[in-house]
Design an enzyme around this catalytic site. Sequence first.
Site, PDB file in Angstrom:
ATOM      1  N   GLY A  36     -32.367  -4.692  -5.960  1.00  0.00           N
ATOM      2  CA  GLY A  36     -33.802  -4.393  -5.927  1.00  0.00           C
ATOM      3  C   GLY A  36     -34.329  -5.013  -4.649  1.00  0.00           C
ATOM      4  N   HIS A  37     -34.600  -4.195  -3.649  1.00  0.00           N
ATOM      5  CA  HIS A  37     -35.035  -4.691  -2.336  1.00  0.00           C
ATOM      6  C   HIS A  37     -36.504  -4.318  -2.140  1.00  0.00           C
ATOM      7  CE1 HIS A  37     -30.585  -4.568  -0.830  1.00  0.00           C
ATOM      8  NE2 HIS A  37     -30.778  -5.381  -1.850  1.00  0.00           N
ATOM      9  N   THR A  38     -37.351  -5.337  -2.086  1.00  0.00           N
ATOM     10  CA  THR A  38     -38.794  -5.082  -1.999  1.00  0.00           C
ATOM     11  C   THR A  38     -39.229  -4.916  -0.550  1.00  0.00           C
ATOM     12  OG1 THR A  38     -38.976  -6.570  -3.879  1.00  0.00           O
ATOM     13  CG2 THR A  38     -41.045  -5.892  -2.818  1.00  0.00           C
TER      14      THR A  38
ATOM     15  N   GLN B 116     -26.986  -7.486  -3.063  1.00  0.00           N
ATOM     16  CA  GLN B 116     -26.533  -8.729  -3.693  1.00  0.00           C
ATOM     17  C   GLN B 116     -26.376  -9.807  -2.605  1.00  0.00           C
ATOM     18  OE1 GLN B 116     -24.636  -5.628  -4.863  1.00  0.00           O
ATOM     19  NE2 GLN B 116     -26.521  -5.564  -5.995  1.00  0.00           N
TER      20      GLN B 116
ATOM     21  N   ALA C 299     -36.586  -7.898  -9.165  1.00  0.00           N
ATOM     22  CA  ALA C 299     -37.144  -6.613  -8.742  1.00  0.00           C
ATOM     23  C   ALA C 299     -36.498  -5.447  -9.501  1.00  0.00           C
ATOM     24  CB  ALA C 299     -36.956  -6.435  -7.238  1.00  0.00           C
TER      25      ALA C 299
ATOM     26  N   THR D  35     -34.733  -5.948 -12.944  1.00  0.00           N
ATOM     27  CA  THR D  35     -34.824  -6.100 -14.401  1.00  0.00           C
ATOM     28  C   THR D  35     -36.076  -6.846 -14.848  1.00  0.00           C
ATOM     29  OG1 THR D  35     -33.583  -8.157 -14.283  1.00  0.00           O
ATOM     30  CG2 THR D  35     -32.302  -6.158 -14.655  1.00  0.00           C
TER      31      THR D  35
ATOM     32  N   ASP E  49     -31.697 -11.607  -3.732  1.00  0.00           N
ATOM     33  CA  ASP E  49     -33.166 -11.664  -3.688  1.00  0.00           C
ATOM     34  C   ASP E  49     -33.690 -12.617  -2.622  1.00  0.00           C
ATOM     35  OD1 ASP E  49     -33.011  -9.952  -5.891  1.00  0.00           O
ATOM     36  OD2 ASP E  49     -32.927 -11.649  -7.274  1.00  0.00           O
TER      37      ASP E  49
ATOM     38  N   GLY F 130     -34.773 -11.685   0.201  1.00  0.00           N
ATOM     39  CA  GLY F 130     -35.783 -11.012   1.021  1.00  0.00           C
ATOM     40  C   GLY F 130     -35.131 -10.106   2.059  1.00  0.00           C
ATOM     41  N   LYS F 131     -33.952  -9.577   1.691  1.00  0.00           N
ATOM     42  CA  LYS F 131     -33.220  -8.690   2.611  1.00  0.00           C
ATOM     43  C   LYS F 131     -34.043  -7.451   2.932  1.00  0.00           C
ATOM     44  CE  LYS F 131     -29.885  -8.614  -0.482  1.00  0.00           C
ATOM     45  NZ  LYS F 131     -30.266  -9.697  -1.388  1.00  0.00           N
TER      46      LYS F 131
ATOM     47  N   LEU G  46     -40.782 -19.366   3.362  1.00  0.00           N
ATOM     48  CA  LEU G  46     -41.153 -20.729   3.759  1.00  0.00           C
ATOM     49  C   LEU G  46     -42.488 -21.106   3.125  1.00  0.00           C
ATOM     50  CD1 LEU G  46     -40.309 -23.106   5.674  1.00  0.00           C
ATOM     51  CD2 LEU G  46     -41.962 -22.165   7.294  1.00  0.00           C
TER      52      LEU G  46
HETATM   53  P1  GDP Z   1     -33.917  -8.718  -1.720  1.00  0.00           P
HETATM   54  O1  GDP Z   1     -33.220  -8.253  -2.944  1.00  0.00           O
HETATM   55  O2  GDP Z   1     -33.108  -9.696  -0.933  1.00  0.00           O
HETATM   56  O3  GDP Z   1     -34.415  -7.604  -0.854  1.00  0.00           O
HETATM   57  O4  GDP Z   1     -35.200  -9.537  -2.221  1.00  0.00           O
HETATM   58  P2  GDP Z   1     -36.230  -9.084  -3.389  1.00  0.00           P
HETATM   59  O5  GDP Z   1     -37.100  -8.031  -2.869  1.00  0.00           O
HETATM   60  O6  GDP Z   1     -35.512  -8.843  -4.655  1.00  0.00           O
HETATM   61  O7  GDP Z   1     -37.007 -10.450  -3.606  1.00  0.00           O
HETATM   62  C1  GDP Z   1     -37.718 -11.062  -2.578  1.00  0.00           C
HETATM   63  C2  GDP Z   1     -39.177 -11.200  -3.006  1.00  0.00           C
HETATM   64  O8  GDP Z   1     -39.859 -12.083  -2.140  1.00  0.00           O
HETATM   65  C3  GDP Z   1     -39.956  -9.894  -2.925  1.00  0.00           C
HETATM   66  O9  GDP Z   1     -40.921  -9.879  -3.924  1.00  0.00           O
HETATM   67  C4  GDP Z   1     -40.605  -9.950  -1.544  1.00  0.00           C
HETATM   68  O10 GDP Z   1     -41.796  -9.188  -1.468  1.00  0.00           O
HETATM   69  C5  GDP Z   1     -40.900 -11.418  -1.441  1.00  0.00           C
HETATM   70  N1  GDP Z   1     -40.859 -11.984  -0.079  1.00  0.00           N
HETATM   71  C6  GDP Z   1     -40.041 -11.679   0.956  1.00  0.00           C
HETATM   72  N2  GDP Z   1     -40.265 -12.504   1.998  1.00  0.00           N
HETATM   73  C7  GDP Z   1     -41.252 -13.339   1.614  1.00  0.00           C
HETATM   74  C8  GDP Z   1     -41.903 -14.449   2.247  1.00  0.00           C
HETATM   75  O11 GDP Z   1     -41.615 -14.849   3.358  1.00  0.00           O
HETATM   76  N3  GDP Z   1     -42.879 -15.086   1.512  1.00  0.00           N
HETATM   77  C9  GDP Z   1     -43.206 -14.713   0.244  1.00  0.00           C
HETATM   78  N4  GDP Z   1     -44.151 -15.396  -0.372  1.00  0.00           N
HETATM   79  N5  GDP Z   1     -42.617 -13.674  -0.371  1.00  0.00           N
HETATM   80  C10 GDP Z   1     -41.631 -13.015   0.304  1.00  0.00           C
HETATM   81  P1  IMO Z   2     -30.299  -7.811  -4.663  1.00  0.00           P
HETATM   82  O1  IMO Z   2     -29.604  -6.822  -3.756  1.00  0.00           O
HETATM   83  C1  IMO Z   2     -29.823 -10.884  -7.720  1.00  0.00           C
HETATM   84  C2  IMO Z   2     -26.472 -10.406 -10.502  1.00  0.00           C
HETATM   85  C3  IMO Z   2     -26.843 -10.186 -11.956  1.00  0.00           C
HETATM   86  C4  IMO Z   2     -25.648 -10.850 -12.609  1.00  0.00           C
HETATM   87  C5  IMO Z   2     -24.493 -10.482 -11.703  1.00  0.00           C
HETATM   88  C6  IMO Z   2     -23.697  -9.255 -12.158  1.00  0.00           C
HETATM   89  O2  IMO Z   2     -31.643  -7.412  -5.096  1.00  0.00           O
HETATM   90  O3  IMO Z   2     -30.220  -9.191  -4.053  1.00  0.00           O
HETATM   91  P2  IMO Z   2     -24.208  -6.655 -12.155  1.00  0.00           P
HETATM   92  O4  IMO Z   2     -25.312  -5.882 -12.776  1.00  0.00           O
HETATM   93  O5  IMO Z   2     -24.112  -6.507 -10.678  1.00  0.00           O
HETATM   94  O6  IMO Z   2     -22.896  -6.429 -12.822  1.00  0.00           O
HETATM   95  O7  IMO Z   2     -24.577  -8.184 -12.465  1.00  0.00           O
HETATM   96  O8  IMO Z   2     -25.074 -10.215 -10.442  1.00  0.00           O
HETATM   97  N1  IMO Z   2     -27.085  -9.454  -9.536  1.00  0.00           N
HETATM   98  C7  IMO Z   2     -28.114  -9.762  -8.734  1.00  0.00           C
HETATM   99  N2  IMO Z   2     -28.851 -10.887  -8.661  1.00  0.00           N
HETATM  100  N3  IMO Z   2     -30.053  -9.859  -6.866  1.00  0.00           N
HETATM  101  C8  IMO Z   2     -29.286  -8.747  -6.903  1.00  0.00           C
HETATM  102  O9  IMO Z   2     -29.377  -7.769  -6.001  1.00  0.00           O
HETATM  103  C9  IMO Z   2     -28.296  -8.642  -7.908  1.00  0.00           C
HETATM  104  N4  IMO Z   2     -27.404  -7.687  -8.250  1.00  0.00           N
HETATM  105  C10 IMO Z   2     -26.673  -8.198  -9.239  1.00  0.00           C
HETATM  106  O10 IMO Z   2     -28.065 -10.810 -12.273  1.00  0.00           O
HETATM  107  O11 IMO Z   2     -25.797 -12.243 -12.566  1.00  0.00           O
HETATM  108 MG    MG Z   3     -33.541  -8.170  -5.024  1.00  0.00          MG
END
Ligand code: GDP
Ligand code: IMO
Ligand code: MG
Length: 422
Positions: free
Chosen positions: A40-42, A222, A297, A299, A13, A15-16, A330
């Site tokens: 979950g990539h937003t 991940q 994003a 669960t 999470d 912010g990939k 930041l």
């Molecule tokens: P990922 O799994 O690495 O793609 O990240 P997620 O999407 O699960 O979580 C990142 C969260 O931070 C999302 O809700 C994005 O919309 C948000 N986000 C990403 N970059 C920024 C940033 O620079 N500032 C803020 N405030 N939110 C951000």
């Molecule tokens: P993104 O790509 C954050 C965590 C779970 C748990 C562990 C194992 O959005 O960054 P699993 O369901 O994979 O067997 O769970 O890994 N986990 C993540 N945590 N972001 C993710 O993906 C995750 N994918 C799995 O919370 O601790």
């Molecule tokens: Mg995520």
Amino acid sequence: MAATLIIGSQWGDEGKGKIIDFLSAKADYIVRYQGGNNAGHTVINNYGTFPLHLVPSGIFSKATACISNGTVLDLEVLAEEIAMLEKAGIKLNGRLLISPRCHIIMPYHKLLDKLYEQAKGAGKTGTTGRGIGPVYADKVSYQGIRLYDLMNKKQFSDKLKVQLRIKNPILKVFGENPLTQKNVEKMIFKAYSKIKSFIVEPYPVLSKAAKNNKHILFEAAQAVFLDNDWGTYPYVTASSITTGGINAGCGIPVQNITDVIGVVKAYTTRVGEGPFPTELLDKEGAYLQKKGAEFGATTGRPRRCGWFDAELVRFACELNGFTSIAITKLDVLDTMKQIKICTGYTYRGKPVRYYDGDAEFLKKIKPVYKILPGWQQSTKGITQFEKLPQKAQNYIKELEKLIGVKAIYISTGPKREEIIAR
Ligand code: GDP
Ligand code: IMO
Ligand code: MG
């Protein structure tokens, strides 16, 4: 930049999705090579807000999106995601390629995921409950069912029959109802009919693209510290996330990768169980969670929050050969009076590294902190490094110094355009 890996450097999470969406304008191919819908990539852009679980985050560009063999698929989730994107006006025909080698997450994998977690009790991993561990376990023990099997109904039915013979007695022991061949077949074939037109092996396409110096973006799901080997085992996920996972997960030799960009949140978060040396269990942690909207994003679970851990990211950099980093969120630190950075660890008074022990060891180490003054000014939406408050510039420079590579992107908000590119 022939082939670039975008990889999370902490516990996910980072912010990939946002960084991939931003970079995808210049890409020809975007590839998911591991993981499943635990990700979950937003992405927030002109088309709207999308939490993507399986389809690569670069789907909003002209690039071709590939879901390669290392990825595991929940066909219902995939079908829903495809429908959601098509409804938003994204054309997928001919530009979404799904490998027939992908393993399928079956209903029993999700049940077993839940039951294993329950059985582990307090020692649970805190999985996303998507069946990820059990599907990869079946893959490596030759019990898996792949998209290839669905192309031949008899082949699929025969394999499913064997699996139900193995899985149903286990389900029964845990007090679950057995699954029936008929119901599982019906459910899987219904979802399969919605995705089958996208099944094309991406390997030859990617191989040719690599030879012709096309720009390929690899989208890791991940992050490094959830990697099955190098993460905080057993608080990890089931796949190989690190650079080396690319060859196994899509067939492209790692020598093609010219750039490895580690995505780094300006602080640290973690969902699920496991050690977290810089975790903040006080009101500062609660503040980061609220300001950063730190809820999963996938669960919706609250993410644990803490200070930036430079030892983690430094090791992620060594392990994957980062050529640069992208610092995200930041702006979430904008109002902090003081910001702490963990510069390293000690154990019984002596300096130690992340790799010196296991997850239990990591629970016992002491983080060493450096305190920097906060900038207490908004950085939201800033697009030029020089426009950042001096103290925010200093924070970035300090992180670069501790990690040893340059931050070529600094994200200052969730939207595509809220970014500094240096
Ligand atoms: P990922 O799994 O690495 O793609 O990240 P997620 O999407 O699960 O979580 C990142 C969260 O931070 C999302 O809700 C994005 O919309 C948000 N986000 C990403 N970059 C920024 C940033 O620079 N500032 C803020 N405030 N939110 C951000
Ligand atoms: P993104 O790509 C954050 C965590 C779970 C748990 C562990 C194992 O959005 O960054 P699993 O369901 O994979 O067997 O769970 O890994 N986990 C993540 N945590 N972001 C993710 O993906 C995750 N994918 C799995 O919370 O601790
Ligand atoms: Mg995520």
